[in-house]
Scaffold this active site. Sequence first.
Site, PDB file in Angstrom:
ATOM      1  N   GLY A  79       0.820  -1.205   0.000  1.00 27.17           N
ATOM      2  CA  GLY A  79       0.000   0.000   0.000  1.00 27.17           C
ATOM      3  C   GLY A  79       0.848   1.246   0.000  1.00 27.17           C
ATOM      4  O   GLY A  79       2.077   1.204   0.126  1.00 27.17           O
ATOM      5  N   GLY A  81       0.593   5.463   1.440  1.00 21.44           N
ATOM      6  CA  GLY A  81      -0.116   6.447   2.240  1.00 21.44           C
ATOM      7  C   GLY A  81       0.329   7.846   1.877  1.00 21.44           C
ATOM      8  O   GLY A  81       1.146   8.061   0.977  1.00 21.44           O
ATOM      9  N   GLY A  82      -0.224   8.816   2.579  1.00 19.88           N
ATOM     10  CA  GLY A  82       0.097  10.195   2.289  1.00 19.88           C
ATOM     11  C   GLY A  82       1.548  10.535   2.546  1.00 19.88           C
ATOM     12  O   GLY A  82       2.098  11.433   1.911  1.00 19.88           O
ATOM     13  N   GLY A  84       4.001   7.775   3.470  1.00 21.45           N
ATOM     14  CA  GLY A  84       4.896   6.624   3.444  1.00 21.45           C
ATOM     15  C   GLY A  84       4.384   5.487   2.595  1.00 21.45           C
ATOM     16  O   GLY A  84       3.242   5.474   2.138  1.00 21.45           O
ATOM     17  N   VAL A  86       3.877   1.276   2.488  1.00 25.57           N
ATOM     18  CA  VAL A  86       3.596   0.221   3.452  1.00 25.57           C
ATOM     19  C   VAL A  86       4.006  -1.117   2.848  1.00 25.57           C
ATOM     20  O   VAL A  86       3.625  -1.442   1.707  1.00 25.57           O
ATOM     21  CB  VAL A  86       2.101   0.205   3.839  1.00 25.57           C
ATOM     22  CG1 VAL A  86       1.842  -0.879   4.895  1.00 25.57           C
ATOM     23  CG2 VAL A  86       1.676   1.569   4.367  1.00 25.57           C
ATOM     24  N   LYS A 101       5.698   0.738   7.732  1.00 23.98           N
ATOM     25  CA  LYS A 101       5.514   1.985   6.993  1.00 23.98           C
ATOM     26  C   LYS A 101       6.853   2.710   6.932  1.00 23.98           C
ATOM     27  O   LYS A 101       7.437   3.038   7.963  1.00 23.98           O
ATOM     28  CB  LYS A 101       4.471   2.887   7.649  1.00 23.98           C
ATOM     29  CG  LYS A 101       4.252   4.204   6.895  1.00 23.98           C
ATOM     30  CD  LYS A 101       3.430   5.211   7.693  1.00 23.98           C
ATOM     31  CE  LYS A 101       1.991   4.810   7.763  1.00 23.98           C
ATOM     32  NZ  LYS A 101       1.167   5.902   8.385  1.00 23.98           N
ATOM     33  N   ASP A 196      -7.373  14.048  11.121  1.00 24.74           N
ATOM     34  CA  ASP A 196      -7.428  13.664   9.704  1.00 24.74           C
ATOM     35  C   ASP A 196      -8.320  12.440   9.527  1.00 24.74           C
ATOM     36  O   ASP A 196      -7.976  11.500   8.807  1.00 24.74           O
ATOM     37  CB  ASP A 196      -6.026  13.391   9.174  1.00 24.74           C
ATOM     38  CG  ASP A 196      -5.984  13.382   7.634  1.00 24.74           C
ATOM     39  OD1 ASP A 196      -6.878  13.990   7.014  1.00 24.74           O
ATOM     40  OD2 ASP A 196      -5.062  12.776   7.070  1.00 24.74           O
TER      41      ASP A 196
END
Length: 576
Positions: A79, A81-82, A84, A86, A101, A196
Amino acid sequence: MADSRLCETCGLSVPADTDICPRDGTVLLDASTSSFPGDPGGARRTSPGRTVNVMDDSSAQDPLTGLKIGEYELRQRVGVGGMGLVYEGIQPLIGKRVAVKVLRPELAAAEEQVARLLAEARAVNAIRHRGIVDIFGFGQVPDGRQYIIMEYLEGVALDAHLTERSRLPVPEALDILDEVLSALGAAHGAGVVHRDLKPSNIFLVKQPDGSRYVKLLDFGLAKMGLPTGRTAQTRTDMVVGTPEYMAPEQARGQPVGPMTDLYALGVVAFEMVTGRLPFVGTSPVDLLMKHVDARPPRPSEFVPELPAALDAFILQMLTKDPEARPGSAEQLRRQLQRLRDTLTQQAQARLTAPEPARGETPDALAPAEPVKPEPGPTPEPVKPRPPPEPPHDTGGPTSSRRMLLGVGALALVAVGGGLVLALRGEPTQAPVQPPQVLTAPPERPVKPPPQPVVEAVPDAGPPQQTASVTEVPDAGTTVQASTPQTPDNPVQPAGPAVAPTEPVKRTPTQSALLGRIRKLDRDIDTLNQAGQKLSPAARRTLDAIREKAESATTPDERRQVVKELADWEKFFLRRK
Protein backbone atom coordinates in the site's frame (compact mmCIF):
# COMPACT_ATOMS: atom_id res chain seq x y z
CA MET A 1 7.40 27.30 -12.13
CA ALA A 2 7.86 24.17 -14.16
CA ASP A 3 10.35 22.63 -11.72
CA SER A 4 8.15 22.92 -8.61
CA ARG A 5 4.58 22.43 -7.41
CA LEU A 6 2.54 24.34 -4.85
CA CYS A 7 0.44 22.88 -2.03
CA GLU A 8 -3.00 24.50 -2.28
CA THR A 9 -3.64 23.92 1.44
CA CYS A 10 -0.61 25.48 3.08
CA GLY A 11 1.10 27.15 0.08
CA LEU A 12 4.41 25.28 0.43
CA SER A 13 6.49 24.99 -2.74
CA VAL A 14 7.82 21.45 -3.31
CA PRO A 15 9.76 19.73 -6.13
CA ALA A 16 7.79 18.88 -9.26
CA ASP A 17 8.08 15.12 -8.68
CA THR A 18 6.44 15.35 -5.22
CA ASP A 19 2.82 14.27 -4.98
CA ILE A 20 2.33 14.68 -1.22
CA CYS A 21 2.91 17.93 0.67
CA PRO A 22 5.63 17.20 3.26
CA ARG A 23 4.13 19.77 5.63
CA ASP A 24 0.46 18.78 5.88
CA GLY A 25 0.08 15.61 3.78
CA THR A 26 -2.20 17.18 1.15
CA VAL A 27 -2.31 15.33 -2.17
CA LEU A 28 -0.83 17.65 -4.81
CA LEU A 29 -2.68 17.92 -8.10
CA ASP A 30 -1.25 18.86 -11.47
CA ALA A 31 -2.59 19.17 -14.97
CA SER A 32 -0.23 16.41 -16.00
CA THR A 33 -0.95 12.84 -15.00
CA SER A 34 2.48 11.45 -15.79
CA SER A 35 4.23 9.39 -13.16
CA PHE A 36 7.60 9.98 -11.57
CA PRO A 37 10.59 10.35 -13.89
CA GLY A 38 11.67 6.89 -14.83
CA ASP A 39 8.65 5.38 -13.15
CA PRO A 40 6.52 3.20 -15.47
CA GLY A 41 3.85 2.82 -12.81
CA GLY A 42 0.26 3.93 -12.90
CA ALA A 43 -1.89 5.95 -10.53
CA ARG A 44 -3.77 5.24 -7.29
CA ARG A 45 -6.98 6.70 -5.97
CA THR A 46 -7.14 8.20 -2.49
CA SER A 47 -10.17 8.77 -0.26
CA PRO A 48 -10.99 12.29 -1.46
CA GLY A 49 -10.98 11.01 -5.03
CA ARG A 50 -7.62 12.43 -6.03
CA THR A 51 -4.80 10.82 -7.96
CA VAL A 52 -1.39 10.05 -6.48
CA ASN A 53 1.46 8.87 -8.69
CA VAL A 54 3.38 5.98 -7.14
CA MET A 55 5.98 3.46 -8.19
CA ASP A 56 4.93 0.25 -9.86
CA ASP A 57 4.11 -2.64 -7.53
CA SER A 58 6.71 -4.85 -9.12
CA SER A 59 9.02 -6.09 -6.39
CA ALA A 60 11.97 -6.16 -8.81
CA GLN A 61 11.93 -2.36 -9.01
CA ASP A 62 11.68 -1.71 -5.26
CA PRO A 63 15.05 -1.61 -3.49
CA LEU A 64 13.45 -2.26 -0.07
CA THR A 65 11.93 -5.61 -1.06
CA GLY A 66 13.89 -8.41 0.62
CA LEU A 67 15.56 -5.97 3.04
CA LYS A 68 16.01 -7.18 6.63
CA ILE A 69 14.72 -4.63 9.18
CA GLY A 70 15.38 -5.78 12.72
CA GLU A 71 13.99 -9.27 12.98
CA TYR A 72 11.58 -8.81 10.08
CA GLU A 73 12.11 -9.29 6.37
CA LEU A 74 10.22 -7.08 3.87
CA ARG A 75 8.34 -9.28 1.44
CA GLN A 76 6.35 -6.92 -0.81
CA ARG A 77 4.80 -3.48 -0.89
CA VAL A 78 1.08 -3.64 -0.10
CA GLY A 79 0.00 0.00 0.00
CA VAL A 80 0.83 3.68 -0.18
CA GLY A 81 -0.12 6.45 2.24
CA GLY A 82 0.10 10.19 2.29
CA MET A 83 3.55 10.16 3.83
CA GLY A 84 4.90 6.62 3.44
CA LEU A 85 4.95 3.30 1.67
CA VAL A 86 3.60 0.22 3.45
CA TYR A 87 5.28 -3.17 3.17
CA GLU A 88 4.40 -6.65 4.35
CA GLY A 89 7.06 -7.98 6.70
CA ILE A 90 7.49 -11.40 8.22
CA GLN A 91 9.47 -12.92 11.07
CA PRO A 92 11.28 -15.82 9.32
CA LEU A 93 11.39 -18.14 12.33
CA ILE A 94 7.85 -17.94 13.68
CA GLY A 95 6.09 -16.58 10.57
CA LYS A 96 4.54 -13.55 12.29
CA ARG A 97 3.33 -10.99 9.75
CA VAL A 98 3.68 -7.24 10.32
CA ALA A 99 3.15 -4.04 8.35
CA VAL A 100 6.11 -1.65 7.96
CA LYS A 101 5.51 1.98 6.99
CA VAL A 102 8.59 3.66 5.48
CA LEU A 103 8.80 7.35 4.65
CA ARG A 104 8.61 8.17 0.95
CA PRO A 105 12.00 8.99 -0.63
CA GLU A 106 11.11 12.60 -1.41
CA LEU A 107 10.12 13.19 2.24
CA ALA A 108 13.13 11.61 3.89
CA ALA A 109 14.83 14.96 4.51
CA ALA A 110 11.68 16.72 5.76
CA GLU A 111 12.01 17.16 9.51
CA GLU A 112 8.29 17.71 9.87
CA GLN A 113 7.50 14.32 8.34
CA VAL A 114 9.99 12.55 10.58
CA ALA A 115 8.40 14.25 13.58
CA ARG A 116 4.95 13.21 12.37
CA LEU A 117 6.00 9.57 12.04
CA LEU A 118 7.40 9.55 15.55
CA ALA A 119 4.32 11.37 16.89
CA GLU A 120 2.10 8.72 15.33
CA ALA A 121 3.93 5.96 17.18
CA ARG A 122 3.75 7.85 20.47
CA ALA A 123 0.07 8.76 20.07
CA VAL A 124 -0.98 5.19 19.30
CA ASN A 125 0.91 3.78 22.26
CA ALA A 126 -0.65 6.41 24.52
CA ILE A 127 -4.14 5.20 23.58
CA ARG A 128 -3.90 1.38 23.73
CA HIS A 129 -7.33 0.49 22.35
CA ARG A 130 -8.56 -2.44 20.27
CA GLY A 131 -9.91 -0.01 17.68
CA ILE A 132 -6.52 1.72 17.20
CA VAL A 133 -3.82 0.12 15.08
CA ASP A 134 -0.92 -1.08 17.25
CA ILE A 135 2.61 0.24 16.60
CA PHE A 136 5.49 -1.56 18.29
CA GLY A 137 8.67 -0.63 16.42
CA PHE A 138 10.57 2.43 15.13
CA GLY A 139 13.84 2.65 13.24
CA GLN A 140 15.80 3.78 10.18
CA VAL A 141 16.53 1.94 6.91
CA PRO A 142 20.08 2.09 5.41
CA ASP A 143 19.21 4.97 3.06
CA GLY A 144 18.25 7.15 6.05
CA ARG A 145 14.47 6.90 5.89
CA GLN A 146 12.53 6.28 9.10
CA TYR A 147 10.00 3.49 9.50
CA ILE A 148 7.47 2.19 12.01
CA ILE A 149 6.34 -1.42 12.50
CA MET A 150 2.60 -2.03 12.95
CA GLU A 151 0.23 -4.96 13.25
CA TYR A 152 -0.74 -6.51 9.92
CA LEU A 153 -4.45 -6.17 9.09
CA GLU A 154 -6.52 -8.27 6.71
CA GLY A 155 -9.48 -6.42 5.26
CA VAL A 156 -10.40 -3.31 3.31
CA ALA A 157 -10.42 0.42 3.98
CA LEU A 158 -13.81 2.15 4.22
CA ASP A 159 -13.17 4.29 1.13
CA ALA A 160 -12.67 1.16 -1.00
CA HIS A 161 -15.77 -0.39 0.58
CA LEU A 162 -17.81 2.71 -0.33
CA THR A 163 -16.44 2.66 -3.87
CA GLU A 164 -17.74 -0.88 -4.24
CA ARG A 165 -21.10 -0.37 -2.49
CA SER A 166 -21.83 3.29 -3.34
CA ARG A 167 -23.70 3.77 -0.06
CA LEU A 168 -24.27 1.54 2.95
CA PRO A 169 -27.49 0.34 4.60
CA VAL A 170 -28.32 2.33 7.72
CA PRO A 171 -27.72 -0.55 10.20
CA GLU A 172 -24.27 -1.24 8.74
CA ALA A 173 -23.33 2.45 8.79
CA LEU A 174 -24.45 2.78 12.43
CA ASP A 175 -22.39 -0.29 13.41
CA ILE A 176 -19.27 1.29 11.91
CA LEU A 177 -20.00 4.63 13.61
CA ASP A 178 -20.36 2.92 16.96
CA GLU A 179 -16.92 1.32 16.75
CA VAL A 180 -15.27 4.51 15.47
CA LEU A 181 -16.79 6.48 18.37
CA SER A 182 -15.47 3.89 20.81
CA ALA A 183 -11.94 4.30 19.44
CA LEU A 184 -12.22 8.11 19.32
CA GLY A 185 -13.42 8.16 22.91
CA ALA A 186 -10.28 6.28 23.96
CA ALA A 187 -8.06 8.60 21.90
CA HIS A 188 -9.65 11.77 23.29
CA GLY A 189 -9.41 10.34 26.79
CA ALA A 190 -5.65 9.97 26.26
CA GLY A 191 -5.41 13.59 25.07
CA VAL A 192 -5.02 12.71 21.36
CA VAL A 193 -7.00 14.40 18.54
CA HIS A 194 -6.76 12.60 15.20
CA ARG A 195 -7.32 15.70 12.95
CA ASP A 196 -7.43 13.66 9.70
CA LEU A 197 -10.40 11.33 10.11
CA LYS A 198 -11.67 10.12 6.71
CA PRO A 199 -12.76 6.83 5.08
CA SER A 200 -9.23 5.87 4.00
CA ASN A 201 -8.15 5.99 7.68
CA ILE A 202 -11.01 3.72 8.83
CA PHE A 203 -10.09 0.07 8.20
CA LEU A 204 -12.59 -2.80 8.25
CA VAL A 205 -10.65 -5.77 9.59
CA LYS A 206 -11.83 -9.18 8.41
CA GLN A 207 -11.62 -12.01 10.95
CA PRO A 208 -11.31 -15.74 10.24
CA ASP A 209 -14.95 -16.40 11.17
CA GLY A 210 -16.14 -13.89 8.57
CA SER A 211 -17.01 -11.12 11.04
CA ARG A 212 -15.24 -7.79 11.06
CA TYR A 213 -14.32 -4.91 13.32
CA VAL A 214 -13.01 -1.38 12.86
CA LYS A 215 -9.50 0.02 13.27
CA LEU A 216 -8.45 3.67 13.06
CA LEU A 217 -5.24 4.28 11.10
CA ASP A 218 -2.80 7.10 10.36
CA PHE A 219 -2.35 9.22 13.45
CA GLY A 220 0.41 11.13 11.65
CA LEU A 221 -1.48 14.43 12.00
CA ALA A 222 -2.57 13.65 15.53
CA LYS A 223 -2.39 16.43 18.06
CA MET A 224 -1.35 15.31 21.53
CA GLY A 225 -2.44 17.39 24.48
CA LEU A 226 1.02 18.08 25.83
CA PRO A 227 1.17 20.71 28.58
CA THR A 228 4.06 22.66 27.05
CA GLY A 229 5.84 23.05 23.74
CA ARG A 230 4.61 23.27 20.19
CA THR A 231 5.46 20.61 17.63
CA ALA A 232 5.17 20.82 13.86
CA GLN A 233 1.76 19.18 13.75
CA THR A 234 0.23 21.49 16.38
CA ARG A 235 1.01 24.82 14.72
CA THR A 236 -2.10 27.03 14.63
CA ASP A 237 -0.94 29.21 11.71
CA MET A 238 -1.15 26.34 9.24
CA VAL A 239 -4.12 24.50 7.75
CA VAL A 240 -3.60 20.74 8.00
CA GLY A 241 -5.90 17.89 7.12
CA THR A 242 -8.04 16.84 4.16
CA PRO A 243 -10.35 19.64 2.88
CA GLU A 244 -13.30 17.33 2.17
CA TYR A 245 -13.52 16.35 5.87
CA MET A 246 -12.13 19.46 7.57
CA ALA A 247 -14.02 21.19 10.40
CA PRO A 248 -14.62 24.98 10.14
CA GLU A 249 -12.22 25.80 13.00
CA GLN A 250 -9.58 23.60 11.40
CA ALA A 251 -10.07 25.32 8.03
CA ARG A 252 -9.57 28.73 9.66
CA GLY A 253 -6.32 27.60 11.31
CA GLN A 254 -7.86 27.95 14.79
CA PRO A 255 -7.16 25.62 17.74
CA VAL A 256 -8.65 22.15 17.35
CA GLY A 257 -9.99 19.65 19.86
CA PRO A 258 -12.11 16.49 20.17
CA MET A 259 -15.07 18.29 18.54
CA THR A 260 -12.96 18.62 15.37
CA ASP A 261 -12.88 14.83 15.02
CA LEU A 262 -16.66 14.66 15.58
CA TYR A 263 -17.25 17.06 12.67
CA ALA A 264 -15.09 14.90 10.37
CA LEU A 265 -17.00 11.84 11.55
CA GLY A 266 -20.24 13.62 10.65
CA VAL A 267 -18.97 14.05 7.09
CA VAL A 268 -18.02 10.36 7.00
CA ALA A 269 -21.47 9.38 8.31
CA PHE A 270 -23.13 11.57 5.66
CA GLU A 271 -21.04 9.90 2.96
CA MET A 272 -21.81 6.38 4.20
CA VAL A 273 -25.62 6.75 4.10
CA THR A 274 -25.90 8.91 0.94
CA GLY A 275 -22.90 7.86 -1.17
CA ARG A 276 -21.76 11.48 -1.60
CA LEU A 277 -20.12 14.31 0.35
CA PRO A 278 -22.19 17.12 1.88
CA PHE A 279 -20.05 19.80 0.18
CA VAL A 280 -18.39 19.85 -3.24
CA GLY A 281 -16.10 22.69 -4.33
CA THR A 282 -14.30 23.80 -7.46
CA SER A 283 -11.04 24.26 -5.55
CA PRO A 284 -9.69 23.47 -2.07
CA VAL A 285 -10.29 27.07 -0.95
CA ASP A 286 -13.86 26.97 -2.27
CA LEU A 287 -14.44 23.71 -0.43
CA LEU A 288 -13.05 25.11 2.83
CA MET A 289 -15.31 28.16 2.50
CA LYS A 290 -18.36 25.91 2.23
CA HIS A 291 -17.35 24.08 5.40
CA VAL A 292 -17.06 27.46 7.11
CA ASP A 293 -20.22 29.20 5.82
CA ALA A 294 -22.60 26.92 3.89
CA ARG A 295 -25.54 25.15 5.53
CA PRO A 296 -25.10 21.38 5.39
CA PRO A 297 -27.92 19.59 3.55
CA ARG A 298 -30.02 16.88 5.17
CA PRO A 299 -29.05 13.35 4.14
CA SER A 300 -32.70 12.65 3.28
CA GLU A 301 -32.52 15.33 0.56
CA PHE A 302 -30.49 12.79 -1.45
CA VAL A 303 -31.99 9.55 -0.07
CA PRO A 304 -35.66 10.29 0.77
CA GLU A 305 -36.26 7.03 2.63
CA LEU A 306 -33.76 7.92 5.38
CA PRO A 307 -35.50 8.55 8.74
CA ALA A 308 -35.69 12.07 10.16
CA ALA A 309 -34.01 10.92 13.37
CA LEU A 310 -30.91 9.97 11.37
CA ASP A 311 -30.91 13.42 9.74
CA ALA A 312 -30.88 15.10 13.15
CA PHE A 313 -28.14 12.80 14.47
CA ILE A 314 -25.77 13.56 11.57
CA LEU A 315 -26.52 17.29 11.33
CA GLN A 316 -25.66 17.88 14.99
CA MET A 317 -22.12 16.73 14.22
CA LEU A 318 -21.92 19.16 11.25
CA THR A 319 -22.72 22.24 13.35
CA LYS A 320 -20.36 25.13 12.57
CA ASP A 321 -19.82 26.06 16.23
CA PRO A 322 -17.72 23.41 18.00
CA GLU A 323 -19.44 24.18 21.31
CA ALA A 324 -22.83 23.31 19.78
CA ARG A 325 -21.71 19.80 18.81
CA PRO A 326 -22.12 16.85 21.19
CA GLY A 327 -19.92 17.18 24.26
CA SER A 328 -17.77 14.10 23.66
CA ALA A 329 -17.45 10.92 21.63
CA GLU A 330 -18.90 8.92 24.52
CA GLN A 331 -21.95 11.19 24.74
CA LEU A 332 -22.48 10.89 21.00
CA ARG A 333 -22.14 7.12 21.25
CA ARG A 334 -24.94 7.02 23.85
CA GLN A 335 -27.13 9.04 21.48
CA LEU A 336 -26.26 6.58 18.73
CA GLN A 337 -27.40 3.66 20.89
CA ARG A 338 -30.76 5.36 21.52
CA LEU A 339 -31.10 6.01 17.79
CA ARG A 340 -30.42 2.37 16.98
CA ASP A 341 -33.00 1.24 19.56
CA THR A 342 -35.60 3.61 18.10
CA LEU A 343 -35.01 2.46 14.53
CA THR A 344 -35.09 -1.20 15.64
CA GLN A 345 -38.44 -0.72 17.41
CA GLN A 346 -39.90 0.98 14.36
CA ALA A 347 -38.73 -1.87 12.13
CA GLN A 348 -40.23 -4.49 14.50
CA ALA A 349 -43.50 -2.58 14.66
CA ARG A 350 -43.75 -2.72 10.89
CA LEU A 351 -43.02 -6.46 10.90
CA THR A 352 -45.55 -7.27 13.67
CA ALA A 353 -48.42 -5.20 12.24
CA PRO A 354 -51.67 -7.34 12.08
CA GLU A 355 -52.22 -8.91 8.71
CA PRO A 356 -55.66 -9.54 7.13
CA ALA A 357 -57.17 -12.98 7.94
CA ARG A 358 -57.03 -15.61 5.26
CA GLY A 359 -59.76 -15.06 2.73
CA GLU A 360 -60.31 -11.48 3.83
CA THR A 361 -59.35 -8.44 1.91
CA PRO A 362 -58.19 -5.17 3.41
CA ASP A 363 -61.64 -3.78 2.57
CA ALA A 364 -63.16 -6.26 4.98
CA LEU A 365 -61.21 -4.67 7.86
CA ALA A 366 -62.60 -1.21 7.15
CA PRO A 367 -65.14 0.21 9.65
CA ALA A 368 -68.64 -1.01 8.89
CA GLU A 369 -71.04 1.51 7.42
CA PRO A 370 -74.58 1.80 8.92
CA VAL A 371 -76.89 -0.82 7.45
CA LYS A 372 -79.59 0.72 5.34
CA PRO A 373 -82.97 -1.08 5.37
CA GLU A 374 -83.51 -2.86 2.14
CA PRO A 375 -86.66 -1.77 0.27
CA GLY A 376 -89.42 -4.37 0.26
CA PRO A 377 -90.69 -5.93 -2.93
CA THR A 378 -92.86 -3.67 -5.01
CA PRO A 379 -96.46 -4.99 -4.87
CA GLU A 380 -97.70 -6.07 -8.22
CA PRO A 381 -101.07 -4.67 -9.42
CA VAL A 382 -103.96 -6.99 -8.71
CA LYS A 383 -105.23 -8.37 -11.94
CA PRO A 384 -109.10 -8.73 -12.19
CA ARG A 385 -110.13 -12.28 -11.92
CA PRO A 386 -111.64 -13.39 -15.22
CA PRO A 387 -115.37 -14.28 -15.09
CA PRO A 388 -116.07 -17.91 -14.86
CA GLU A 389 -116.72 -19.53 -18.09
CA PRO A 390 -120.27 -20.75 -18.53
CA PRO A 391 -120.59 -24.44 -18.50
CA HIS A 392 -120.51 -26.10 -21.83
CA ASP A 393 -123.87 -26.24 -23.40
CA THR A 394 -125.15 -29.80 -23.68
CA GLY A 395 -128.39 -28.93 -25.46
CA GLY A 396 -130.76 -29.73 -22.52
CA PRO A 397 -133.88 -27.77 -21.41
CA THR A 398 -131.87 -25.62 -19.07
CA SER A 399 -129.68 -24.43 -21.93
CA SER A 400 -132.71 -23.43 -23.94
CA ARG A 401 -134.03 -21.25 -21.17
CA ARG A 402 -130.67 -19.58 -20.77
CA MET A 403 -130.46 -18.87 -24.44
CA LEU A 404 -133.90 -17.23 -24.38
CA LEU A 405 -132.92 -15.05 -21.42
CA GLY A 406 -129.74 -13.95 -23.24
CA VAL A 407 -131.62 -12.99 -26.36
CA GLY A 408 -134.08 -10.97 -24.29
CA ALA A 409 -131.29 -9.11 -22.53
CA LEU A 410 -129.68 -8.17 -25.82
CA ALA A 411 -132.97 -6.84 -27.08
CA LEU A 412 -133.40 -4.63 -24.05
CA VAL A 413 -129.87 -3.24 -24.47
CA ALA A 414 -130.52 -2.44 -28.10
CA VAL A 415 -133.78 -0.65 -27.31
CA GLY A 416 -132.14 1.38 -24.52
CA GLY A 417 -129.24 2.43 -26.78
CA GLY A 418 -131.63 3.62 -29.42
CA LEU A 419 -133.51 5.76 -26.98
CA VAL A 420 -130.27 7.41 -25.78
CA LEU A 421 -129.17 8.23 -29.30
CA ALA A 422 -132.52 9.65 -30.03
CA LEU A 423 -132.42 11.94 -27.01
CA ARG A 424 -128.81 13.28 -27.47
CA GLY A 425 -128.85 13.57 -31.19
CA GLU A 426 -125.29 12.31 -31.64
CA PRO A 427 -123.39 9.28 -30.53
CA THR A 428 -121.32 9.72 -27.41
CA GLN A 429 -118.72 7.55 -25.83
CA ALA A 430 -117.82 7.59 -22.18
CA PRO A 431 -114.38 9.27 -21.95
CA VAL A 432 -111.60 7.26 -20.46
CA GLN A 433 -109.93 9.43 -17.87
CA PRO A 434 -106.16 9.11 -17.86
CA PRO A 435 -104.30 8.83 -14.55
CA GLN A 436 -103.67 12.19 -12.99
CA VAL A 437 -100.04 13.32 -12.77
CA LEU A 438 -99.24 15.99 -10.21
CA THR A 439 -96.59 18.44 -11.43
CA ALA A 440 -95.14 21.46 -9.67
CA PRO A 441 -96.18 24.77 -11.18
CA PRO A 442 -93.43 26.26 -13.30
CA GLU A 443 -91.34 28.83 -11.52
CA ARG A 444 -91.50 32.33 -12.78
CA PRO A 445 -88.26 33.05 -14.61
CA VAL A 446 -86.14 35.63 -12.88
CA LYS A 447 -84.52 38.06 -15.18
CA PRO A 448 -80.85 38.49 -14.26
CA PRO A 449 -79.72 42.01 -13.49
CA PRO A 450 -77.98 43.71 -16.34
CA GLN A 451 -74.20 43.27 -16.28
CA PRO A 452 -71.78 46.00 -17.30
CA VAL A 453 -70.08 45.31 -20.57
CA VAL A 454 -66.30 45.65 -20.32
CA GLU A 455 -64.18 45.32 -23.38
CA ALA A 456 -60.72 43.74 -23.05
CA VAL A 457 -57.83 46.14 -23.42
CA PRO A 458 -54.95 44.60 -25.41
CA ASP A 459 -51.43 44.80 -24.03
CA ALA A 460 -50.07 46.56 -27.06
CA GLY A 461 -51.52 48.82 -29.70
CA PRO A 462 -53.23 52.20 -29.87
CA PRO A 463 -55.45 53.41 -27.00
CA GLN A 464 -58.82 51.60 -26.96
CA GLN A 465 -62.29 52.89 -26.11
CA THR A 466 -63.82 51.21 -23.08
CA ALA A 467 -67.50 51.43 -22.17
CA SER A 468 -68.60 52.93 -18.89
CA VAL A 469 -72.01 51.68 -17.77
CA THR A 470 -74.85 53.73 -16.30
CA GLU A 471 -77.83 51.74 -15.06
CA VAL A 472 -81.36 53.17 -15.29
CA PRO A 473 -83.44 51.44 -12.60
CA ASP A 474 -86.86 52.26 -14.03
CA ALA A 475 -86.18 51.21 -17.57
CA GLY A 476 -84.22 48.12 -16.65
CA THR A 477 -81.80 48.80 -19.48
CA THR A 478 -78.29 50.13 -19.64
CA VAL A 479 -76.90 53.03 -21.57
CA GLN A 480 -73.31 52.76 -22.69
CA ALA A 481 -71.26 55.94 -22.85
CA SER A 482 -67.90 55.73 -24.54
CA THR A 483 -65.05 57.40 -22.68
CA PRO A 484 -61.42 57.21 -23.70
CA GLN A 485 -59.18 55.20 -21.39
CA THR A 486 -55.44 55.28 -21.34
CA PRO A 487 -53.87 51.77 -21.30
CA ASP A 488 -51.55 50.88 -18.44
CA ASN A 489 -48.84 49.71 -20.78
CA PRO A 490 -47.09 52.17 -23.08
CA VAL A 491 -47.84 52.04 -26.77
CA GLN A 492 -45.68 49.45 -28.48
CA PRO A 493 -45.31 48.98 -32.19
CA ALA A 494 -46.99 45.99 -33.72
CA GLY A 495 -44.86 42.94 -34.31
CA PRO A 496 -43.20 40.19 -32.23
CA ALA A 497 -42.18 41.25 -28.73
CA VAL A 498 -38.44 41.52 -28.24
CA ALA A 499 -37.14 40.59 -24.77
CA PRO A 500 -34.72 43.07 -23.26
CA THR A 501 -31.17 41.88 -23.57
CA GLU A 502 -29.03 41.61 -20.43
CA PRO A 503 -25.61 43.12 -20.51
CA VAL A 504 -23.01 40.52 -21.35
CA LYS A 505 -20.46 39.98 -18.59
CA ARG A 506 -17.06 40.63 -20.03
CA THR A 507 -14.14 38.45 -19.09
CA PRO A 508 -11.36 40.58 -17.57
CA THR A 509 -8.12 40.79 -19.47
CA GLN A 510 -4.93 39.30 -18.20
CA SER A 511 -3.55 42.73 -17.30
CA ALA A 512 -6.72 43.52 -15.30
CA LEU A 513 -6.35 40.27 -13.36
CA LEU A 514 -2.71 40.98 -12.56
CA GLY A 515 -3.65 44.51 -11.49
CA ARG A 516 -6.26 43.12 -9.10
CA ILE A 517 -3.74 40.69 -7.65
CA ARG A 518 -1.24 43.53 -7.11
CA LYS A 519 -3.93 45.46 -5.24
CA LEU A 520 -4.68 42.42 -3.03
CA ASP A 521 -0.95 42.11 -2.39
CA ARG A 522 -0.93 45.72 -1.15
CA ASP A 523 -4.00 44.98 0.99
CA ILE A 524 -2.03 42.24 2.74
CA ASP A 525 0.77 44.70 3.54
CA THR A 526 -1.74 47.27 4.79
CA LEU A 527 -3.46 44.78 7.09
CA ASN A 528 -0.15 43.52 8.44
CA GLN A 529 0.98 47.09 9.19
CA ALA A 530 -2.34 47.72 10.95
CA GLY A 531 -1.61 44.81 13.29
CA GLN A 532 -4.15 42.41 11.80
CA LYS A 533 -2.50 39.02 11.57
CA LEU A 534 -3.23 37.02 8.44
CA SER A 535 -2.42 33.39 7.79
CA PRO A 536 1.04 32.92 6.26
CA ALA A 537 -0.67 30.83 3.60
CA ALA A 538 -2.52 33.95 2.34
CA ARG A 539 0.39 35.41 0.37
CA ARG A 540 1.64 32.02 -0.82
CA THR A 541 -1.81 31.11 -2.11
CA LEU A 542 -2.12 34.52 -3.81
CA ASP A 543 1.26 33.93 -5.49
CA ALA A 544 -0.06 30.63 -6.81
CA ILE A 545 -3.12 32.39 -8.26
CA ARG A 546 -0.81 35.02 -9.79
CA GLU A 547 1.07 32.26 -11.63
CA LYS A 548 -2.23 30.94 -13.00
CA ALA A 549 -3.20 34.45 -14.13
CA GLU A 550 0.14 34.91 -15.92
CA SER A 551 -0.38 31.67 -17.84
CA ALA A 552 -4.13 32.16 -18.49
CA THR A 553 -4.57 32.58 -22.25
CA THR A 554 -8.22 31.62 -22.79
CA PRO A 555 -11.38 33.28 -21.43
CA ASP A 556 -12.27 30.11 -19.50
CA GLU A 557 -8.90 30.12 -17.75
CA ARG A 558 -9.28 33.81 -16.84
CA ARG A 559 -12.79 33.22 -15.48
CA GLN A 560 -11.40 30.43 -13.30
CA VAL A 561 -8.79 32.85 -11.96
CA VAL A 562 -11.59 35.34 -11.15
CA LYS A 563 -13.43 32.60 -9.22
CA GLU A 564 -10.32 31.66 -7.23
CA LEU A 565 -9.61 35.30 -6.41
CA ALA A 566 -13.15 35.71 -5.07
CA ASP A 567 -12.73 32.59 -2.92
CA TRP A 568 -9.36 33.86 -1.71
CA GLU A 569 -10.85 37.19 -0.60
CA LYS A 570 -13.71 35.47 1.24
CA PHE A 571 -11.45 33.04 3.04
CA PHE A 572 -8.42 35.14 3.96
CA LEU A 573 -9.81 38.71 4.03
CA ARG A 574 -13.35 37.79 5.23
CA ARG A 575 -14.89 39.80 2.40
CA LYS A 576 -18.36 38.97 1.12
